[in-house]
Design a protein around this motif. Sequence first.
Motif, PDB file in Angstrom:
ATOM      1  N   ALA A  30       0.859  -1.188   0.000  1.00  0.00           N
ATOM      2  CA  ALA A  30       0.000   0.000   0.000  1.00  0.00           C
ATOM      3  C   ALA A  30       0.891   1.232   0.000  1.00  0.00           C
ATOM      4  O   ALA A  30       1.685   1.437   0.926  1.00  0.00           O
ATOM      5  CB  ALA A  30      -0.914  -0.001   1.220  1.00  0.00           C
TER       6      ALA A  30
ATOM      7  N   ARG B  80      -4.860  -2.386  -4.603  1.00  0.00           N
ATOM      8  CA  ARG B  80      -4.417  -2.282  -3.206  1.00  0.00           C
ATOM      9  C   ARG B  80      -5.360  -3.100  -2.351  1.00  0.00           C
ATOM     10  O   ARG B  80      -6.179  -2.585  -1.612  1.00  0.00           O
ATOM     11  CB  ARG B  80      -4.410  -0.814  -2.764  1.00  0.00           C
ATOM     12  CG  ARG B  80      -3.657  -0.546  -1.447  1.00  0.00           C
ATOM     13  CD  ARG B  80      -4.423   0.410  -0.541  1.00  0.00           C
ATOM     14  NE  ARG B  80      -5.708  -0.123  -0.106  1.00  0.00           N
ATOM     15  CZ  ARG B  80      -6.575   0.534   0.666  1.00  0.00           C
ATOM     16  NH1 ARG B  80      -6.308   1.764   1.061  1.00  0.00           N
ATOM     17  NH2 ARG B  80      -7.736  -0.041   1.030  1.00  0.00           N
TER      18      ARG B  80
ATOM     19  N   GLU C  48       2.500   4.214   4.439  1.00  0.00           N
ATOM     20  CA  GLU C  48       2.871   3.266   3.374  1.00  0.00           C
ATOM     21  C   GLU C  48       3.400   1.984   4.027  1.00  0.00           C
ATOM     22  O   GLU C  48       4.262   2.034   4.900  1.00  0.00           O
ATOM     23  CB  GLU C  48       3.917   3.872   2.455  1.00  0.00           C
ATOM     24  CG  GLU C  48       3.398   5.069   1.666  1.00  0.00           C
ATOM     25  CD  GLU C  48       4.412   5.594   0.680  1.00  0.00           C
ATOM     26  OE1 GLU C  48       5.512   5.993   1.129  1.00  0.00           O
ATOM     27  OE2 GLU C  48       4.121   5.587  -0.540  1.00  0.00           O
TER      28      GLU C  48
ATOM     29  N   CYS D 246      -2.779   4.369  -0.066  1.00  0.00           N
ATOM     30  CA  CYS D 246      -2.532   3.878   1.289  1.00  0.00           C
ATOM     31  C   CYS D 246      -3.308   4.722   2.303  1.00  0.00           C
ATOM     32  O   CYS D 246      -3.852   5.779   1.985  1.00  0.00           O
ATOM     33  CB  CYS D 246      -1.038   3.925   1.605  1.00  0.00           C
ATOM     34  SG  CYS D 246      -0.351   5.604   1.747  1.00  0.00           S
TER      35      CYS D 246
ATOM     36  N   SER E 299      -8.158   7.524   3.155  1.00  0.00           N
ATOM     37  CA  SER E 299      -7.301   7.085   2.054  1.00  0.00           C
ATOM     38  C   SER E 299      -7.743   7.810   0.796  1.00  0.00           C
ATOM     39  O   SER E 299      -8.912   8.159   0.648  1.00  0.00           O
ATOM     40  CB  SER E 299      -7.352   5.562   1.852  1.00  0.00           C
ATOM     41  OG  SER E 299      -8.643   5.146   1.448  1.00  0.00           O
TER      42      SER E 299
END
Length: 317
Positions: free
Chosen positions: A192, A282, A256, A198, A273
Amino acid sequence: MPPSRTSPPPTPPSKPLGLTPSQLASFATDGYLLLPDFLSPATTTALLTETQHLLSTFPLATHPLTRFSTGEASAHVSDAYFLTSGDKIRFFFEEDAFDPATGALAKPQALAVNKIGHYLHALSPPFRAATLTPAAAAIARDLRFRDPRVLQSMVICKQPQIGGRVPPHQDSTFLYTDPPSAVGFWIALEDATRENGCLSFARGSHRRAGVASRFVRRGEGEGTEFVGVEGARFPEGMDVEEGGAADEEEEYTLGEVSAGTLVLIHGNLLHKSERNCSARGRMIYTFHVIEGESRYDERNWLQPPEGGFTRLGQDGV
């Protein structure tokens, strides 16, 4: 909104099971904690394989094409398909997976789903095996849960190019107990990054942002709404900062993480996010734990299945 900063490197995994004093202190201060390598590569791969199987085999012809909105106003929150998903495995589409002119699905089904929920931890053997573990139970114990209960689980896909933005929110708004007790176990199944959406965290906001509203059912067949919280707004025994910043004034820190990392998220913590505009997905798996001894009432959108929410620990592992 102030610019985001980058989180410090994740803390190393704890051994033996549970959290170290420094990790507990970090979680108490920041409201979140990054634990790399919580899942082994083999387990991560098994969950990705199970996810792809679920995405490619659910029957599209009989699906109501319920879309998942990341905002507060959307038809899906009044949809029976959503409201009765607490003891089932169901599929919710990205809003941008549909042709705006015709309303037809414009992506292959495996690339169109926003999330799968909300009973993976009971009905999918691979996800159950990865959820009801001694490692998760030890973390719950160290976070002072007396009777930890898993009440929902989801795969959030954050699909390439169409994965929607999730605005700042607190998990306890949607999973309210009195007093608040929710903790999110958020696990990256793929890396991510900033590019693919992320998480970002308003560090320490759990100590200054009380749970002001909760997501509830209006009544039988009448949909859902947000209402003010009449009970406790902070967890029991928590040190609270008075006069905290408004949501829009919070500074967000990027988180991250690599595949296999567990992110613990306090139920009061503001987090968000951004949209995934990249060519990479993701995939993440998340489940939430609440205190079984706290009051969880019949107004919450998610109601317990027959037999109650799943116990985490002892006979539940």
